[in-house]
Scaffold this motif. Structure first.
Motif, PDB file in Angstrom:
ATOM      1  N   ASP A 168      -6.988  -1.557 -13.202  1.00  0.00           N
ATOM      2  CA  ASP A 168      -6.440  -2.904 -13.355  1.00  0.00           C
ATOM      3  C   ASP A 168      -5.136  -2.829 -14.137  1.00  0.00           C
ATOM      4  O   ASP A 168      -5.104  -2.339 -15.257  1.00  0.00           O
ATOM      5  CB  ASP A 168      -7.477  -3.752 -14.091  1.00  0.00           C
ATOM      6  CG  ASP A 168      -7.074  -5.198 -14.252  1.00  0.00           C
ATOM      7  OD1 ASP A 168      -5.996  -5.587 -13.779  1.00  0.00           O
ATOM      8  OD2 ASP A 168      -7.861  -5.944 -14.865  1.00  0.00           O
ATOM      9  N   THR A 169      -4.056  -3.335 -13.528  1.00  0.00           N
ATOM     10  CA  THR A 169      -2.758  -3.282 -14.205  1.00  0.00           C
ATOM     11  C   THR A 169      -2.394  -4.588 -14.906  1.00  0.00           C
ATOM     12  O   THR A 169      -1.394  -4.650 -15.607  1.00  0.00           O
ATOM     13  CB  THR A 169      -1.629  -2.940 -13.200  1.00  0.00           C
ATOM     14  OG1 THR A 169      -1.586  -3.948 -12.195  1.00  0.00           O
ATOM     15  CG2 THR A 169      -1.851  -1.577 -12.588  1.00  0.00           C
ATOM     16  N   THR A 182     -11.218  -8.730 -11.998  1.00  0.00           N
ATOM     17  CA  THR A 182     -11.201  -7.330 -11.556  1.00  0.00           C
ATOM     18  C   THR A 182     -12.292  -6.541 -12.254  1.00  0.00           C
ATOM     19  O   THR A 182     -13.000  -5.750 -11.639  1.00  0.00           O
ATOM     20  CB  THR A 182      -9.822  -6.695 -11.815  1.00  0.00           C
ATOM     21  OG1 THR A 182      -8.824  -7.468 -11.151  1.00  0.00           O
ATOM     22  CG2 THR A 182      -9.773  -5.268 -11.323  1.00  0.00           C
ATOM     23  N   ARG A 240       1.313  -0.335 -14.920  1.00  0.00           N
ATOM     24  CA  ARG A 240       1.672  -0.094 -13.516  1.00  0.00           C
ATOM     25  C   ARG A 240       2.122   1.340 -13.254  1.00  0.00           C
ATOM     26  O   ARG A 240       1.780   1.926 -12.248  1.00  0.00           O
ATOM     27  CB  ARG A 240       2.765  -1.061 -13.072  1.00  0.00           C
ATOM     28  CG  ARG A 240       2.296  -2.488 -12.946  1.00  0.00           C
ATOM     29  CD  ARG A 240       3.368  -3.376 -12.361  1.00  0.00           C
ATOM     30  NE  ARG A 240       3.653  -3.086 -10.974  1.00  0.00           N
ATOM     31  CZ  ARG A 240       2.976  -3.584  -9.938  1.00  0.00           C
ATOM     32  NH1 ARG A 240       1.957  -4.368 -10.167  1.00  0.00           N
ATOM     33  NH2 ARG A 240       3.321  -3.290  -8.711  1.00  0.00           N
ATOM     34  N   TRP A 294      -1.928   4.819 -10.828  1.00  0.00           N
ATOM     35  CA  TRP A 294      -2.406   5.776  -9.824  1.00  0.00           C
ATOM     36  C   TRP A 294      -2.913   7.049 -10.492  1.00  0.00           C
ATOM     37  O   TRP A 294      -3.953   7.584 -10.117  1.00  0.00           O
ATOM     38  CB  TRP A 294      -1.308   6.123  -8.823  1.00  0.00           C
ATOM     39  CG  TRP A 294      -0.793   4.964  -8.035  1.00  0.00           C
ATOM     40  CD1 TRP A 294       0.500   4.529  -7.994  1.00  0.00           C
ATOM     41  CD2 TRP A 294      -1.521   4.087  -7.161  1.00  0.00           C
ATOM     42  NE1 TRP A 294       0.610   3.441  -7.158  1.00  0.00           N
ATOM     43  CE2 TRP A 294      -0.613   3.159  -6.632  1.00  0.00           C
ATOM     44  CE3 TRP A 294      -2.859   4.001  -6.784  1.00  0.00           C
ATOM     45  CZ2 TRP A 294      -0.984   2.166  -5.736  1.00  0.00           C
ATOM     46  CZ3 TRP A 294      -3.241   3.004  -5.896  1.00  0.00           C
ATOM     47  CH2 TRP A 294      -2.309   2.104  -5.386  1.00  0.00           C
ATOM     48  N   LEU A 336      -5.777   5.607  -1.889  1.00  0.00           N
ATOM     49  CA  LEU A 336      -5.194   4.646  -2.817  1.00  0.00           C
ATOM     50  C   LEU A 336      -4.993   3.292  -2.143  1.00  0.00           C
ATOM     51  O   LEU A 336      -4.310   3.200  -1.128  1.00  0.00           O
ATOM     52  CB  LEU A 336      -3.847   5.173  -3.327  1.00  0.00           C
ATOM     53  CG  LEU A 336      -3.849   6.570  -3.954  1.00  0.00           C
ATOM     54  CD1 LEU A 336      -2.432   6.985  -4.318  1.00  0.00           C
ATOM     55  CD2 LEU A 336      -4.766   6.629  -5.153  1.00  0.00           C
ATOM     56  N   THR A 355      -4.233  -1.002  -3.095  1.00  0.00           N
ATOM     57  CA  THR A 355      -3.826  -1.961  -4.105  1.00  0.00           C
ATOM     58  C   THR A 355      -4.589  -3.258  -3.861  1.00  0.00           C
ATOM     59  O   THR A 355      -5.160  -3.446  -2.783  1.00  0.00           O
ATOM     60  CB  THR A 355      -2.294  -2.173  -4.083  1.00  0.00           C
ATOM     61  OG1 THR A 355      -1.899  -2.862  -5.254  1.00  0.00           O
ATOM     62  CG2 THR A 355      -1.833  -2.902  -2.859  1.00  0.00           C
ATOM     63  N   ALA A 356      -4.619  -4.137  -4.834  1.00  0.00           N
ATOM     64  CA  ALA A 356      -5.361  -5.388  -4.698  1.00  0.00           C
ATOM     65  C   ALA A 356      -4.917  -6.129  -3.442  1.00  0.00           C
ATOM     66  O   ALA A 356      -3.730  -6.295  -3.204  1.00  0.00           O
ATOM     67  CB  ALA A 356      -5.147  -6.268  -5.931  1.00  0.00           C
ATOM     68  N   ASP A 370      -5.480  -5.088  -0.295  1.00  0.00           N
ATOM     69  CA  ASP A 370      -5.433  -4.230   0.886  1.00  0.00           C
ATOM     70  C   ASP A 370      -6.731  -4.361   1.663  1.00  0.00           C
ATOM     71  O   ASP A 370      -7.825  -4.273   1.093  1.00  0.00           O
ATOM     72  CB  ASP A 370      -5.239  -2.756   0.503  1.00  0.00           C
ATOM     73  CG  ASP A 370      -3.793  -2.397   0.243  1.00  0.00           C
ATOM     74  OD1 ASP A 370      -2.928  -3.273   0.427  1.00  0.00           O
ATOM     75  OD2 ASP A 370      -3.536  -1.251  -0.133  1.00  0.00           O
ATOM     76  N   GLY A 415       1.758   5.904  -3.757  1.00  0.00           N
ATOM     77  CA  GLY A 415       1.603   4.464  -3.658  1.00  0.00           C
ATOM     78  C   GLY A 415       0.433   4.084  -2.784  1.00  0.00           C
ATOM     79  O   GLY A 415      -0.303   4.944  -2.287  1.00  0.00           O
ATOM     80  N   ALA A 416       0.271   2.805  -2.576  1.00  0.00           N
ATOM     81  CA  ALA A 416      -0.848   2.268  -1.816  1.00  0.00           C
ATOM     82  C   ALA A 416      -0.850   2.780  -0.380  1.00  0.00           C
ATOM     83  O   ALA A 416       0.194   2.969   0.228  1.00  0.00           O
ATOM     84  CB  ALA A 416      -0.804   0.744  -1.813  1.00  0.00           C
ATOM     85  N   ARG A 434      -2.400  -6.879   4.068  1.00  0.00           N
ATOM     86  CA  ARG A 434      -2.522  -7.435   2.729  1.00  0.00           C
ATOM     87  C   ARG A 434      -3.118  -8.814   2.831  1.00  0.00           C
ATOM     88  O   ARG A 434      -2.599  -9.687   3.514  1.00  0.00           O
ATOM     89  CB  ARG A 434      -1.137  -7.495   2.079  1.00  0.00           C
ATOM     90  CG  ARG A 434      -1.077  -7.961   0.660  1.00  0.00           C
ATOM     91  CD  ARG A 434      -1.549  -6.987  -0.410  1.00  0.00           C
ATOM     92  NE  ARG A 434      -1.358  -5.601  -0.219  1.00  0.00           N
ATOM     93  CZ  ARG A 434      -0.264  -4.878  -0.485  1.00  0.00           C
ATOM     94  NH1 ARG A 434       0.806  -5.458  -0.933  1.00  0.00           N
ATOM     95  NH2 ARG A 434      -0.227  -3.578  -0.297  1.00  0.00           N
TER      96      ARG A 434
END
Length: 129
Positions: free
Chosen positions: A6-7, A13, A29, A33, A47, A49-50, A52, A99-100, A127
């Motif tokens: 969680d960023t 989350t 951030r 990863w 990987l 991201t929220a 996806d 990255g994602a 997304r």
């Protein structure tokens, strides 16, 4: 074994991680990863991201990639022309950063850099906000 990093410090989350049995970690951030990779149990990581949402058969595609080329980085690309072009641009500008959407060896994720350009897998993600 899932790791949720969680960023933003969202209670939602953290609750989602608890509800699914995932390990919850809080990180900035830049380190997110790497933090996730450091706490993963397996040799490879996927990987996301929220928001996806990969296509339903993504697990089979990733498993096949692991059998055929386990050390080669791969990408579950974004669906849609604009999103796909934006993603390609980010990878181009970001060099070999992670990255994602990436499917990579855990140690590569922990290092924060790709050894080579990822191959695009025949499955998409979108997304969902």
């Amino acid at each position: 074994h899932a790791v949720i990093v969680d960023t933003v410090g969202s209670a939602d989350t953290e609750r989602a991680a608890d509800a699914t049995g995932a390990l919850y970690r809080r990180a900035g951030r830049v380190q997110a990863w790497r933090e996730g990779a450091a706490h993963a149990r397996g040799d490879r990581v996927v990987l996301f991201t929220a928001g996806d949402a990969p296509q339903t058969h993504w697990v089979q595609v990733v498993e096949r990639h692991f059998l055929v080329a386990p050390q080669k980085p791969a990408l579950i690309p974004m669906s849609g022309m604009v999103a796909s072009l934006r993603e390609r641009f980010v990878f181009l500008v970001n060099g070999r950063g992670i990255g994602a959407g990436l499917v990579i060896p855990r140690m590569m994720a922990a290092g924060g850099r790709l050894e080579r350009a990822p191959v695009r897998l025949p499955v998409l993600r979108e997304r969902v906000e």
